[in-house]
Motif scaffolding. Sequence first.
Motif, PDB file in Angstrom:
ATOM      1  N   THR A   1       5.281   6.782   0.094  1.00  0.00           N
ATOM      2  CA  THR A   1       4.574   7.577   0.671  1.00  0.00           C
ATOM      3  C   THR A   1       3.875   6.386   1.169  1.00  0.00           C
ATOM      4  N   LYS A   2       2.796   6.408   2.295  1.00  0.00           N
ATOM      5  CA  LYS A   2       1.507   5.376   2.816  1.00  0.00           C
ATOM      6  C   LYS A   2       0.734   6.616   3.364  1.00  0.00           C
ATOM      7  N   GLY A   3      -0.188   6.540   3.454  1.00  0.00           N
ATOM      8  CA  GLY A   3      -1.695   7.180   3.605  1.00  0.00           C
ATOM      9  C   GLY A   3      -1.987   8.500   2.478  1.00  0.00           C
ATOM     10  N   ASP A   4      -2.771   8.960   3.559  1.00  0.00           N
ATOM     11  CA  ASP A   4      -3.547  10.690   2.360  1.00  0.00           C
ATOM     12  C   ASP A   4      -2.629  11.038   1.969  1.00  0.00           C
ATOM     13  N   ILE A   5      -2.155  11.135   0.314  1.00  0.00           N
ATOM     14  CA  ILE A   5      -1.081  11.983   0.039  1.00  0.00           C
ATOM     15  C   ILE A   5      -1.796  13.515  -0.460  1.00  0.00           C
ATOM     16  N   ASN A   6      -3.037  13.592  -0.525  1.00  0.00           N
ATOM     17  CA  ASN A   6      -3.884  14.754  -1.447  1.00  0.00           C
ATOM     18  C   ASN A   6      -3.033  15.887   0.449  1.00  0.00           C
TER      19      ASN A   6
ATOM     20  N   LYS B   1       0.514  -0.750  -0.107  1.00  0.00           N
ATOM     21  CA  LYS B   1       0.334   0.215   0.291  1.00  0.00           C
ATOM     22  C   LYS B   1       0.704   1.189  -0.180  1.00  0.00           C
ATOM     23  N   ILE B   2       2.196   1.122  -0.659  1.00  0.00           N
ATOM     24  CA  ILE B   2       3.118   2.397  -0.660  1.00  0.00           C
ATOM     25  C   ILE B   2       2.337   2.756  -2.061  1.00  0.00           C
ATOM     26  N   LYS B   3       2.556   4.408  -2.551  1.00  0.00           N
ATOM     27  CA  LYS B   3       2.282   4.546  -4.088  1.00  0.00           C
ATOM     28  C   LYS B   3       4.144   5.615  -3.480  1.00  0.00           C
TER      29      LYS B   3
END
Length: 355
Positions: free
Chosen positions: A98-103, A71-73
């Motif tokens: 990144t991991k989580g809300d990238i916004n 779940k890594i972007k």
Amino acid sequence: MNDWYKLVIADFNRIEIQTIMQHYDDINDVIDEDINYLSNYYSISKDKFIKLQNITIEEFLNVKMKYINEKIKIICIKDEEYPFILKQIENPPVFLYTKGDINILHNHKIMAIVGTRKMTQYGKDGVIKFAEGLSNENITIVSGLALGIDKVALETAVKNNGKVIAVVGSGLDIVYPPSNRKLWDEIIEKGVIVSEYPLGVQPFNWNFPERNRIIAGLAKGVIVGESAKEGGSLITAKLALDFSREVFAIPGNLSFPSFEGCNNIIKRGEAKLVTEVYDILEEFNWENNNIGIELDISKLSKNELNIYNILYDEKSMDAIINETGYNTSEAISIIMELELKGYVKSINGAKYIRC
């Protein structure tokens, strides 16, 4: 995952990747180029270019799936999702894991809070006061997830339902220090964790000064909560100054060695003395500007996002046109649409900034 990530798979280092990216718009043009020419021109090992050309679709997809499963972007500096403010620093990371809300990385109001691992109760209380107050004003907190001041800042923001960004010095499969596991998981749920290191990279000492430039680069300003005469938080403060960010420091008792760094940068004029959250709000003209929630930029069109991303600081119409390449009528039309949607506002009659 951007195709440029093939350079990482082929073992190119960050400087080599940045150099190649400056000269090519498409990774396929690099792959199709003559290997001898590339190696001689860029003074990069021929073996790396051979490895690049030999990467199969299956190999690339296997790496891609490894990150998807975690779940890594991965955000490439050439991607629209890459934080515009971070692009402006010297030597920005080419890839962000990144991991989580990238916004959250695109929030307009982001403040860094950094400091010593060996904090005093006075230092802890001061950081709690600022982290809590800033979170209540919808200001995102970014820090390094180290023990001490960093952890307290992030923990406090999370407890107050604030937005948080944790920048770490290891791959996102390695929780460091291990005692931060609970907070790590909470940040993934409510914020975002960022690294410039791929899976498996250990938290080597030399990773942390590099991590500090990301903390300073993402923020509008840096608050040094508690620091001795020398320390990593002072490195972050210096980087912030180099990046034209504002630096603030909480003053401490003259008999506390752990506050010597804070007191010194205040004395030298490198940091502004702060004692309450209002000092920060006033500096950035954020007072009485509590919007309530951050706007959802995923609803913006590509053209709207291009202009929204550069308006982290107030800019004139001429500056907007110069930075985006739009002609006058295009820029005016896009800005009017952004104003109608409540994403951008006009100030002083001739300049624009994010709401």
